[in-house]
Design a protein around this motif. Structure first.
Motif, PDB file in Angstrom:
ATOM      1  N   ASP A   1     -11.155   5.717   6.051  1.00  8.00           N
ATOM      2  CA  ASP A   1     -10.247   4.612   6.314  1.00  8.00           C
ATOM      3  C   ASP A   1      -9.747   4.088   4.968  1.00  8.00           C
ATOM      4  N   PRO A   2      -8.438   4.177   4.682  1.00 11.03           N
ATOM      5  CA  PRO A   2      -7.943   3.728   3.384  1.00 11.03           C
ATOM      6  C   PRO A   2      -8.115   2.232   3.154  1.00 11.03           C
ATOM      7  N   ASN A   3      -8.325   1.489   4.222  1.00  9.78           N
ATOM      8  CA  ASN A   3      -8.486   0.038   4.098  1.00  9.78           C
ATOM      9  C   ASN A   3      -9.938  -0.408   4.105  1.00  9.78           C
ATOM     10  N   ALA A   4     -10.868   0.554   4.093  1.00 12.66           N
ATOM     11  CA  ALA A   4     -12.294   0.203   4.109  1.00 12.66           C
ATOM     12  C   ALA A   4     -13.070   1.054   3.106  1.00 12.66           C
ATOM     13  N   PRO A   5     -12.783   0.869   1.793  1.00 11.53           N
ATOM     14  CA  PRO A   5     -13.552   1.630   0.804  1.00 11.53           C
ATOM     15  C   PRO A   5     -15.018   1.205   0.818  1.00 11.53           C
ATOM     16  N   ALA A   6     -15.887   2.095   0.383  1.00  9.34           N
ATOM     17  CA  ALA A   6     -17.328   1.810   0.388  1.00  9.34           C
ATOM     18  C   ALA A   6     -17.648   0.567  -0.442  1.00  9.34           C
ATOM     19  N   ASN A   7     -17.001   0.411  -1.579  1.00  5.39           N
ATOM     20  CA  ASN A   7     -17.236  -0.743  -2.444  1.00  5.39           C
ATOM     21  C   ASN A   7     -15.880  -1.382  -2.730  1.00  5.39           C
ATOM     22  N   LYS A   8     -15.524  -2.389  -1.934  1.00  5.14           N
ATOM     23  CA  LYS A   8     -14.201  -3.017  -2.053  1.00  5.14           C
ATOM     24  C   LYS A   8     -13.957  -3.626  -3.430  1.00  5.14           C
ATOM     25  N   GLY A   9     -14.961  -4.272  -3.975  1.00  6.36           N
ATOM     26  CA  GLY A   9     -14.797  -4.897  -5.289  1.00  6.36           C
ATOM     27  C   GLY A   9     -14.465  -3.868  -6.355  1.00  6.36           C
ATOM     28  N   LEU A  10     -15.197  -2.782  -6.354  1.00 10.05           N
ATOM     29  CA  LEU A  10     -14.950  -1.717  -7.322  1.00 10.05           C
ATOM     30  C   LEU A  10     -13.595  -1.055  -7.062  1.00 10.05           C
ATOM     31  N   ALA A  11     -13.289  -0.799  -5.796  1.00 11.88           N
ATOM     32  CA  ALA A  11     -12.021  -0.141  -5.456  1.00 11.88           C
ATOM     33  C   ALA A  11     -10.825  -1.000  -5.868  1.00 11.88           C
ATOM     34  N   TYR A  12     -10.828  -2.266  -5.508  1.00 10.95           N
ATOM     35  CA  TYR A  12      -9.693  -3.125  -5.825  1.00 10.95           C
ATOM     36  C   TYR A  12      -9.654  -3.512  -7.303  1.00 10.95           C
ATOM     37  N   GLY A  13     -10.800  -3.811  -7.866  1.00 13.31           N
ATOM     38  CA  GLY A  13     -10.851  -4.142  -9.295  1.00 13.31           C
ATOM     39  C   GLY A  13     -10.464  -2.957 -10.163  1.00 13.31           C
TER      40      GLY A  13
ATOM     41  N   PRO B   1      -1.508   1.580   8.812  1.00 13.65           N
ATOM     42  CA  PRO B   1      -1.574   2.562   9.896  1.00 13.65           C
ATOM     43  C   PRO B   1      -0.195   3.009  10.388  1.00 13.65           C
ATOM     44  N   ALA B   2       0.759   2.096  10.448  1.00 14.37           N
ATOM     45  CA  ALA B   2       2.084   2.429  10.961  1.00 14.37           C
ATOM     46  C   ALA B   2       2.909   3.266   9.979  1.00 14.37           C
ATOM     47  N   VAL B   3       2.505   3.321   8.723  1.00 15.89           N
ATOM     48  CA  VAL B   3       3.266   4.088   7.745  1.00 15.89           C
ATOM     49  C   VAL B   3       2.548   5.426   7.534  1.00 15.89           C
ATOM     50  N   PHE B   4       1.623   5.499   6.561  1.00 14.04           N
ATOM     51  CA  PHE B   4       0.908   6.757   6.321  1.00 14.04           C
ATOM     52  C   PHE B   4      -0.613   6.631   6.456  1.00 14.04           C
ATOM     53  N   GLY B   5      -1.101   5.445   6.784  1.00 12.38           N
ATOM     54  CA  GLY B   5      -2.542   5.222   6.872  1.00 12.38           C
ATOM     55  C   GLY B   5      -3.246   6.094   7.898  1.00 12.38           C
ATOM     56  N   ARG B   6      -2.688   6.183   9.087  1.00 12.82           N
ATOM     57  CA  ARG B   6      -3.310   7.019  10.129  1.00 12.82           C
ATOM     58  C   ARG B   6      -3.314   8.490   9.725  1.00 12.82           C
ATOM     59  N   ARG B   7      -2.217   8.937   9.150  1.00  7.66           N
ATOM     60  CA  ARG B   7      -2.116  10.336   8.733  1.00  7.66           C
ATOM     61  C   ARG B   7      -3.133  10.632   7.637  1.00  7.66           C
ATOM     62  N   TRP B   8      -3.229   9.745   6.653  1.00  3.95           N
ATOM     63  CA  TRP B   8      -4.174   9.918   5.559  1.00  3.95           C
ATOM     64  C   TRP B   8      -5.598   9.916   6.092  1.00  3.95           C
ATOM     65  N   GLN B   9      -5.892   9.001   7.018  1.00  2.99           N
ATOM     66  CA  GLN B   9      -7.224   8.918   7.605  1.00  2.99           C
ATOM     67  C   GLN B   9      -7.550  10.193   8.382  1.00  2.99           C
ATOM     68  N   ALA B  10      -6.589  10.736   9.118  1.00  3.74           N
ATOM     69  CA  ALA B  10      -6.822  11.967   9.866  1.00  3.74           C
ATOM     70  C   ALA B  10      -7.108  13.136   8.927  1.00  3.74           C
ATOM     71  N   LEU B  11      -6.432  13.174   7.795  1.00 10.08           N
ATOM     72  CA  LEU B  11      -6.618  14.269   6.846  1.00 10.08           C
ATOM     73  C   LEU B  11      -7.910  14.144   6.038  1.00 10.08           C
ATOM     74  N   THR B  12      -8.307  12.910   5.715  1.00  4.97           N
ATOM     75  CA  THR B  12      -9.482  12.709   4.853  1.00  4.97           C
ATOM     76  C   THR B  12     -10.743  12.329   5.610  1.00  4.97           C
ATOM     77  N   GLY B  13     -10.578  11.808   6.821  1.00  4.66           N
ATOM     78  CA  GLY B  13     -11.733  11.316   7.562  1.00  4.66           C
ATOM     79  C   GLY B  13     -12.219   9.969   7.052  1.00  4.66           C
TER      80      GLY B  13
END
Length: 137
Positions: free
Chosen positions: A41-53, A27-39
């Protein structure tokens, strides 16, 4: 053609992408900006296992390709490993990542500020990977 790969460098370069992503999308770097633009949360993908794997697997493929391109560039252009890795990373990023993401985002009618944030993240990622591969390879 014989391509020499340093698997330790490839493994560390792969892991480095997770570190860069964690920092970039804080959030302190570009997370908030990215979240505002995309709607999203970059840290809460729908499927964490698939996203990280999937991210880890894609990063491993990128590291192998970058290491191979570094080896070829070093030999063909008579460069030391670090400059060869940085050149290969920049060329691959511009020619494939940035250009292809731009096409995708233009057709998806995405805000180009998202493209800018994401492609700059990808550039930072491949440059960190290049430093690791260039210094160890």
């Amino acid at each position: 053609m014989n391509i020499s790969l340093d698997w330790l460098a490839i493994g560390l370069a792969t892991l480095s992408t997770m570190v860069v992503g964690t920092i970039w999308y804080r959030p302190a770097v570009f997370g908030r900006r990215w979240q505002a633009l995309t709607g999203k949360d970059p840290n809460a993908p729908a499927n964490k296992g698939l996203a990280y794997g999937g991210s880890f697997l894609a990063s491993a493929v990128t590291a192998v390709v970058l290491a191979a391109a570094t080896d070829v560039a070093g030999r063909d252009l008579d460069l030391e490993p670090l400059p060869a890795a940085l050149l290969a990373a920049a060329a691959l990023w511009l020619g494939f990542t940035a250009a292809r993401m731009l096409v995708h985002d233009l057709f998806a009618s995405r805000d180009l500020r998202i493209w800018l944030l994401d492609t700059c993240y990808e550039l930072a990622t491949v440059l960190v990977m290049a430093v690791i591969i260039g210094l160890l390879g």
